[in-house]
Scaffold this motif. Structure first.
Motif, PDB file in Angstrom:
ATOM      1  N   LEU A   7       0.833  -1.198   0.000  1.00  0.00           N
ATOM      2  CA  LEU A   7       0.000   0.000   0.000  1.00  0.00           C
ATOM      3  C   LEU A   7       0.869   1.249   0.000  1.00  0.00           C
ATOM      4  O   LEU A   7       0.591   2.213  -0.730  1.00  0.00           O
ATOM      5  CB  LEU A   7      -0.927  -0.010   1.210  1.00  0.00           C
ATOM      6  N   GLU A   8       1.927   1.245   0.789  1.00  0.00           N
ATOM      7  CA  GLU A   8       2.827   2.395   0.802  1.00  0.00           C
ATOM      8  C   GLU A   8       3.503   2.586  -0.545  1.00  0.00           C
ATOM      9  O   GLU A   8       3.689   3.729  -1.008  1.00  0.00           O
ATOM     10  CB  GLU A   8       3.860   2.226   1.917  1.00  0.00           C
ATOM     11  N   GLN A   9       3.860   1.491  -1.213  1.00  0.00           N
ATOM     12  CA  GLN A   9       4.443   1.606  -2.552  1.00  0.00           C
ATOM     13  C   GLN A   9       3.446   2.234  -3.519  1.00  0.00           C
ATOM     14  O   GLN A   9       3.818   3.072  -4.347  1.00  0.00           O
ATOM     15  CB  GLN A   9       4.876   0.235  -3.067  1.00  0.00           C
ATOM     16  N   ALA A  10       2.179   1.816  -3.417  1.00  0.00           N
ATOM     17  CA  ALA A  10       1.149   2.393  -4.283  1.00  0.00           C
ATOM     18  C   ALA A  10       0.959   3.870  -3.988  1.00  0.00           C
ATOM     19  O   ALA A  10       0.835   4.694  -4.902  1.00  0.00           O
ATOM     20  CB  ALA A  10      -0.164   1.637  -4.106  1.00  0.00           C
ATOM     21  N   ASN A  11       0.947   4.234  -2.708  1.00  0.00           N
ATOM     22  CA  ASN A  11       0.808   5.642  -2.323  1.00  0.00           C
ATOM     23  C   ASN A  11       1.965   6.464  -2.877  1.00  0.00           C
ATOM     24  O   ASN A  11       1.771   7.565  -3.428  1.00  0.00           O
ATOM     25  CB  ASN A  11       0.790   5.784  -0.803  1.00  0.00           C
ATOM     26  N   ASP A  12       3.192   5.955  -2.697  1.00  0.00           N
ATOM     27  CA  ASP A  12       4.370   6.683  -3.156  1.00  0.00           C
ATOM     28  C   ASP A  12       4.353   6.862  -4.673  1.00  0.00           C
ATOM     29  O   ASP A  12       4.761   7.909  -5.197  1.00  0.00           O
ATOM     30  CB  ASP A  12       5.641   5.942  -2.738  1.00  0.00           C
ATOM     31  N   ASN A  13       3.895   5.823  -5.390  1.00  0.00           N
ATOM     32  CA  ASN A  13       3.858   5.928  -6.844  1.00  0.00           C
ATOM     33  C   ASN A  13       2.841   6.975  -7.276  1.00  0.00           C
ATOM     34  O   ASN A  13       3.118   7.789  -8.173  1.00  0.00           O
ATOM     35  CB  ASN A  13       3.530   4.573  -7.459  1.00  0.00           C
ATOM     36  N   ALA A  14       1.674   6.967  -6.647  1.00  0.00           N
ATOM     37  CA  ALA A  14       0.663   7.962  -6.985  1.00  0.00           C
ATOM     38  C   ALA A  14       1.174   9.371  -6.712  1.00  0.00           C
ATOM     39  O   ALA A  14       0.980  10.294  -7.518  1.00  0.00           O
ATOM     40  CB  ALA A  14      -0.618   7.696  -6.200  1.00  0.00           C
TER      41      ALA A  14
END
Length: 272
Positions: A7-14
């Motif tokens: 989830l943190e990876q997805a947040n960072d990518n967004a």
């Protein structure tokens, strides 16, 4: 890797993708340890964007910090993504919107691709349906057109070239765009963004006249096949898109609540 880390990876990518857009448009932006904010300001109907990237122990403290930023930026329209579900921005003039699945696909090859074997060149041909990477300004404009009219993006109607996705975005490191055609006619598109840790998928769109013909799947398969095979793929799913993403191996890592503001702050409900 556990769901919280994904989830943190997805947040960072967004957040990184919005920062790339800010650079392409010349928008002001702000990076804080727990969130990233972009002051979209090219046209009056642009909504400022905030992506919360890390968990918070005291929601009220973060709410007040965000409210202070909205006041500083004179924000009238806002989209705020809260993937940790704990914020209540209603006292700051925001409305609680959709809860959308944040989905992740672990690294690995695709199974049973729609158009047969997946090439490494970024171009695919399957009868009348073709997918290729947008590598120049005119091709990127077609991608923008497909996104604006296929999603559709109401605030960008009618489509005007370069307003939503300026050509400079194509030259941002990590940003790639994909275009589908049927018998040579524009049919759909998507964008991907590689931030060095994950490949984010954005704006998967099919034009209305070409729906239910495998366009979205072909575009997404092509984009995923061209991505770094050792990195996960991330995306925020709409209700219509979620079944397709599940078929391609995506699973839900969490859900993101969206808060929106569409009226001037002075018209917002009084705080309790």
């Amino acid at each position: 890797m556990d769901n919280l880390s994904r989830l943190e990876q997805a947040n960072d990518n967004a957040a990184a993708f919005w920062l790339a857009q800010a650079r392409a448009h010349g928008w002001q932006h702000l990076i804080r340890p727990g969130f990233t904010a972009v002051r979209c300001a090219r046209t009056p109907d642009d909504a400022h964007r905030i992506v919360v990237t890390r968990p918070y122990d005291q929601p009220a403290v973060l709410e007040d910090e965000l409210a202070a930023l909205l006041e500083e930026w004179s924000t009238t329209r806002l989209t705020l993504e809260d993937p940790y579900l704990g914020l209540d921005m209603s006292r700051h003039g925001c409305a609680h919107g959709r809860a959308m699945p944040v989905m992740v696909r672990e690294p690995g090859a695709l199974e049973a691709p729609l158009l047969g074997a997946l090439p490494s060149t970024g171009a695919r041909v399957g009868g009348d349906l073709t997918v290729d990477e947008a590598l120049n300004a005119d091709a990127f404009a077609e991608v923008e057109h497909a996104v604006v009219d296929g999603f559709p993006i109401e605030d960008r109607q009618p489509w005007i070239r370069g307003v939503m996705l300026p050509e400079r975005l194509l030259h941002e490191p990590g940003c790639r765009a994909w275009r589908a055609r049927i018998a040579g006619e524009l049919a759909g598109a998507c964008l991907t963004f590689d931030d060095g840790r994950a490949t984010g998928v954005y704006w998967v769109a099919t034009l209305p006249e070409h729906r239910s013909r495998g366009v979205a799947r072909a575009v997404l398969e092509t984009a995923l096949a061209a991505a770094d095979p050792d990195r996960p793929a991330t995306l925020l799913a709409t209700a219509l898109g979620e079944p397709l993403y599940r078929k391609l191996g995506f699973t839900v890592a969490g859900r993101s609540h969206w808060w929106t503001r569409s009226a001037p702050a002075e018209s917002a409900p009084a705080q309790p």
